[in-house]
Every structure is written in C-alpha cells, then in structure tokens.
Design an enzyme around this catalytic site. Structure first.
Site, PDB file in Angstrom:
ATOM      1  N   LYS A  52      -7.744  -3.608  -0.372  1.00  0.00           N
ATOM      2  CA  LYS A  52      -6.827  -2.610  -1.223  1.00  0.00           C
ATOM      3  C   LYS A  52      -7.858  -2.260  -2.348  1.00  0.00           C
ATOM      4  O   LYS A  52      -8.278  -3.223  -3.331  1.00  0.00           O
ATOM      5  CB  LYS A  52      -5.826  -3.276  -1.864  1.00  0.00           C
ATOM      6  CG  LYS A  52      -4.618  -2.319  -2.471  1.00  0.00           C
ATOM      7  CD  LYS A  52      -3.436  -3.091  -3.169  1.00  0.00           C
ATOM      8  CE  LYS A  52      -2.520  -2.212  -3.666  1.00  0.00           C
ATOM      9  NZ  LYS A  52      -1.193  -2.719  -3.917  1.00  0.00           N
TER      10      LYS A  52
ATOM     11  N   ASP B 216       9.791  -6.465  -6.248  1.00  0.00           N
ATOM     12  CA  ASP B 216       9.814  -5.115  -5.319  1.00  0.00           C
ATOM     13  C   ASP B 216      10.080  -5.459  -3.899  1.00  0.00           C
ATOM     14  O   ASP B 216       9.432  -4.858  -3.171  1.00  0.00           O
ATOM     15  CB  ASP B 216       8.532  -4.303  -5.541  1.00  0.00           C
ATOM     16  CG  ASP B 216       8.945  -3.060  -5.004  1.00  0.00           C
ATOM     17  OD1 ASP B 216      10.286  -2.618  -4.724  1.00  0.00           O
ATOM     18  OD2 ASP B 216       7.808  -2.473  -4.437  1.00  0.00           O
TER      19      ASP B 216
END
Length: 594
Positions: free
Chosen positions: A43, A136
C-alpha cells in the site's frame, strides 16, 4: 521519464499489477519479492506538499496493524518510509471480498453467514486484545479465501480503545460513532452484527440518505423479522443501541455466537458453513489476486480447497512459507535512505515446527463513566497455540480484567457524589503468571491507584486448560473427598497453618483499646463450606504451591488495614490429600503422598 515522475516503489520488490487506487496518490499493488518470488501486497502513498496528515495516517495504520498478530487478520511485514513516500508491505491474501460475494450470491445460508461472522470476530478479538478498535468493519474489508476462511483487512481508521470519534462507514456505524463519542470493542461488535444481518438477509438493516441512516442507527428498532428466528437474540444483542448492552468485545460475542449457532443448527454447523463459503469463494476464483496475476491457476485453487485448503488459496504451503520467510528476513532498502520499521516479524517457515507457547504483555486502557475511572496497565497474551484455541484462551485470560473495569464505574458511584471527567479515578492493572504451560496457564491480576486508595489488592485469578480452552473452576482443583464439609474442614485447618497470624497488624496482633501495647489474638477458624470455597475463594497454582485468597472473616480473622482478603501460600508437599493429581503434574511436581 524522470525519476521523480515515475511512481515510487519499494526497492527489492517487482510490481505485478495494481489492485486499487485512491486519492492523494495512494495505490495498492500486488508485488513479488525479487529474491524469493514471494507475493505481497504493498500500500503506497506518495509524499506531496500539504499531505503530511495522510502520511501520518498511513503510519498510524502500520502501528495499529502491527499490534495485531492473528491468522484472521492480514499480516503486516513492514512499514517503509522514504523521501518520496511511505508504504505498508503486507500479506497478499488470495481470496475475494465479502462485498463481491454478496453482490454475486445475495443472502448466504445461515451457517455460512455465521462462519463469516465468527472468523471476523476472532480477528476483531485479536485486535481488541491489543487495545485496537477497527472502527470500519464492512464487507469490503473482509476477504474470503478458497478454503472458506476469512481475513480482516484495512486498519486505515483504526484507533486505540477509548479514542476516536465519528470515523467509519455510515451503513455499519454504531450509535456512539454517529454521536462522535469514543470507540470501544463494542463498536466493532455492532458493525460486525450489521454485516452479519446483511449476509443472512441479503440487505442492510437500515437504508436511506445520511440523515436517515443516522436516525435509524440512533433510534430505530432492529428489523428482526427477516432474521432466522434462532438468531434474532444474537442480532438484537449485537446491535443494541447502548454499547453497555452489547457484548463487551468480540471475544465475548464469539461465545454467544457458538451457543446460538449450535442450538439453532446443531454441532456440525461450522463445518457446513466453511464448506459453503469455500464454494462461494471458489466460484469467483478468477478474480483472486494471485490467480488474476497468473501466480496461481484457478484450477489449483479449487484443487487446494478440495484437498482441505491447506495450501491457503492454491499456493503451495511449503513454497509460500519459505518465500514469506525470505521476505521478512530480507533487508528492506528504500529510496533515499528510508527508515524501516519491522512489525510482526515472525517467520512463516516456522509454522511446520511444533508451536512454542509464548506470553507477552499487551497494553490495556479503558475509561468508564459514573464516575469516571481510567484504567491502564497490561494483560498477558499467549501465542503459539492453534488459531481457534489461541483466541479462546486469550479471551478467557483477559476476561477478569475486562469484567472488573466494566463494573467498576457503577460500583464506585456509591463512593462519590459528583463525577469529574477532568479528574478521573485511576486504576492500574498488573499481572503475574503462576503456571506458564504447557498444560495450564494461570494468572493473578492486582489493582493499584486512587480507586484503591493507593493500596494493592488482589483483583482476580484465572487458570485455563491449554488443551481444551476451558477455564478451571475451584472445584476442578480439589479431590472429591476434599469437596465435602469434612474435607473443607481439614483444608481450613491447613490454610490457617499458612495464614497471616502474628505477622503484622493485619494478622493476629492488634493494639489494645488504650493503644499502648500489642495483644495476641489467636484466630478461631470457621470452616469453609464447599459453597464458600466455590464462590468466595480466589486461587492460583504456581510452580511451588497454590496461593489461596480468602475473605479474612471466613477464617475468623477480623478485617483490618482496609484489606478484606489475605493470601495463604500452601506448598504442594502439604496438598496431597486435597488436590487432584493432574494439577501436580501440570505444575511439574511429583504427586505427594497424602
């Protein structure tokens, strides 16, 4: 193209394909370690003027993910920071998102939905044990592999328990997130239950625009009509409006899930659910990252699943373990002399060896209200056990500390007339280990701080069987003969022999009424009953003997020095007629002759 115009890459890795892109130059790619060929996910975030907040957020994600080491959570290999950007090098999970599965298949069979929920809860429990709240949880952040098992990904908005505000995805946000109050493990429980609702019904519990979602999550009853009847209580508990009315964390919810699932669908529910999820995932094997990149043919994925899923999505387990080990062992070099931060740097190649039990402390922070009490300290976390057993054991080990903090605020309300959040009571939880395996693990918690007027007090003890994942009750320690009134009478006499008589003001020596001299007061023991032993005694086995904590009045001792309990250290050599032989063997000592 100049070097500055090219996308920044972590040296030592070859990019295979892009998996996704986001704002501010962020992107996720599938890559291979140049030396070993091991697949990883990276990432990236490029550094740009004014985006230091985004860089800090990615660094925070690395910190949060680095705290968690569990097979149900994507593994972080390292965080790399360089002049041109920052990056997370992570495990490449060969699977498909739960979001994609729901889009293709709609509602899942109840056993399959329960399997997804349980796997996710085990991952969340590992995060909660490390003091991290995901904040989340949603279908897009759950990846289902070809063997039917799932992994939790993306800790981009995770926070420490007690911190954070309104971050999250509106369809799955708990009431406290809408009100921008601190997140807790119960916040993740709410989101996981919302996702389970979607899995088992084919639709989200609430819909509409942002205002409608806020109103529904804050005030509307949970629409349970479409939920299978045997699972309605589970959903109602997980989506309770008040965090205090939900299970305190994912580990607690797992136990409730197991009970509800077994009652509704029988003891084989989990096997059927895993098989159903494997089928749903393999049907989409063409979009698996390693398959789409040509690193693992779709047929191999299916074959690996049929063989029991040991290959973890079609890649040879032996090759993957060796390659991942090479990735972790390799030295990371980033452009411009980057700093490298290692996290969870265990070698996957070691998985073929017998597990080695390890115990390490993890931070524990929780703030209660009514009045405000802020608890800090550490609880032990065990690694080296099989995944399912390890999560169960760790949940039991930390449960006494979590339970105490949950009830401390209301309990202290009777001692104060006014809650002052700016100056909360403080409590520090510490622990020491009695037995550290391989058969039994025992731990004793103590509490200090203003909640105890700066005195140290025993808080709780727990002993867990590491082969079954069961917490031992007091009666599990003693023989059948000892657990009778006659046996308890004899044990009481033994405890008095090792009790606190004559050692201090808190023992059997007291000032007389004039305060001019000590008076010896020999205790007159009152026999323990089996019921008192079961419910009123704390005990912990150690390598040398068993420590018993008893309320002093139970043995004829008056309460003094503000202490209602005292420890009785009894060596194993004196416990032959009272304690079961397996306890001696677990402590590594010979069974003494009664």
């Amino acid at each position: 193209m100049s070097d500055q115009a090219r996308p920044w890459r972590v040296e030592g890795f070859t990019e295979v394909r892009e998996l996704g892109a986001g704002a501010q130059g962020g992107r996720v790619v599938l890559a291979r370690h140049a030396a070993s060929g091991a697949p990883v996910a990276i990432k990236y975030l490029a550094r740009r003027d004014g985006d230091e907040r985004a860089v800090a957020a990615l660094r925070d994600e690395a910190v949060m993910l680095g705290r968690v080491d569990d097979p149900h959570v994507v593994r972080l290999y390292r965080f790399v920071g360089a002049a041109r950007g920052v990056a997370l090098v992570m495990e490449a999970v060969n699977g498909v998102s739960l979001k994609r599965i729901l889009a293709e298949h709609g509602a899942l069979e109840p056993e399959a939905a329960l399997t997804v929920l349980k796997g996710s809860l085990l991952g969340l429990a590992a995060a909660h044990a490390a003091g991290v709240v995901h904040r989340d949880y949603k279908p897009a952040n759950v990846v289902v592999r070809a063997d039917g098992l799932s992994k939790l990904i993306d800790f981009g908005v995770a926070a420490l328990a007690g911190d954070g505000g309104g971050a999250g995805t509106p369809a799955y946000m708990a009431p406290e997130q809408w009100e921008r109050r601190p997140a807790s493990p119960a916040t993740d429980v709410y989101a996981a239950t919302c996702v389970f609702y979607e899995c088992v019904t084919g639709g989200r519990p609430f819909g509409g625009d942002l205002a409608a979602l806020a109103g529904a999550h804050l005030r509307a009853p949970v629409p349970l009509d479409e939920v299978p009847e045997g699972l309605r209580d589970l959903v109602a508990r997980g989506m309770a409006k008040s965090a205090d009315d939900r299970p305190a964390g994912a580990a607690d919810f797992v136990a409730e899930l197991d009970a509800a699932a077994s009652s509704a669908y029988g003891p084989g529910w989990e096997g059927r659910g895993v098989a159903a999820m494997a089928g749903a995932a393999v049907a989409l094997a063409a979009v698996f990252p390693l398959v789409a990149a040509g690193l693992a043919p779709a047929g191999t994925v299916a074959a690996g699943t049929a063989a029991g899923g040991a290959a973890g999505g079609g890649v040879s387990a032996a090759v993957t373990a060796k390659a991942v080990g090479a990735v972790i062992a390799a030295t990371a070099v980033a452009a411009g002399g980057a700093g490298v931060y290692a996290a969870n740097s265990g070698d996957a190649a070691q998985s073929a060896k017998p597990p080695v039990l390890q115990v390490r402390p993890v931070s524990f922070t929780q703030t209660t209200s009514g009045p405000s009490v802020r608890f800090t300290g550490r609880v032990p976390r065990l690694t080296g056990l099989p995944a399912g057993l390890q999560s169960k054991v760790n949940a039991l080990v930390r449960k006494p500390a979590e339970d105490w903090t949950r009830y401390a605020g209301p309990g202290l309300a009777s001692f104060t007339d006014q809650d002052d959040p700016a100056h909360p009571y403080t409590g520090r939880i510490a622990y020491d280990v009695g037995l550290g395996g391989p058969k039994l693990f025992s731990v004793r918690y103590t509490l200090t701080g203003t909640v105890m007027s700066k005195n140290t007090s025993p808080l709780a003890t727990v002993t867990v069987d590491l082969t079954t994942g069961r917490a031992l009750a007091n009666r599990d320690f003693v023989t059948a003969d000892a657990h009778t009134r006659t046996g308890m009478s004899a044990l009481t006499r033994l405890l008095v022999e090792y009790g606190p008589n004559g050692v201090s003001l808190c023992g059997g020596r007291y000032w007389d009424a004039d305060g001019r001299r000590y008076v010896e007061v020999p205790p007159e023991a009152t026999d323990l009953t089996p019921e008192e032993f079961d419910d009123g005694v704390l005990l912990i086995p150690t390598r040398r003997g068993i420590d018993f904590y008893l309320p002093l009045p139970s043995l004829g001792y008056p309460m003094s020095c503000g202490r209602a309990e005292h420890v009785f250290h009894v060596p194993y050599t004196r416990l032959g007629r009272f304690v079961r032989p397996e306890i001696f063997r677990a402590a590594g000592v010979a069974v003494p002759t009664p």
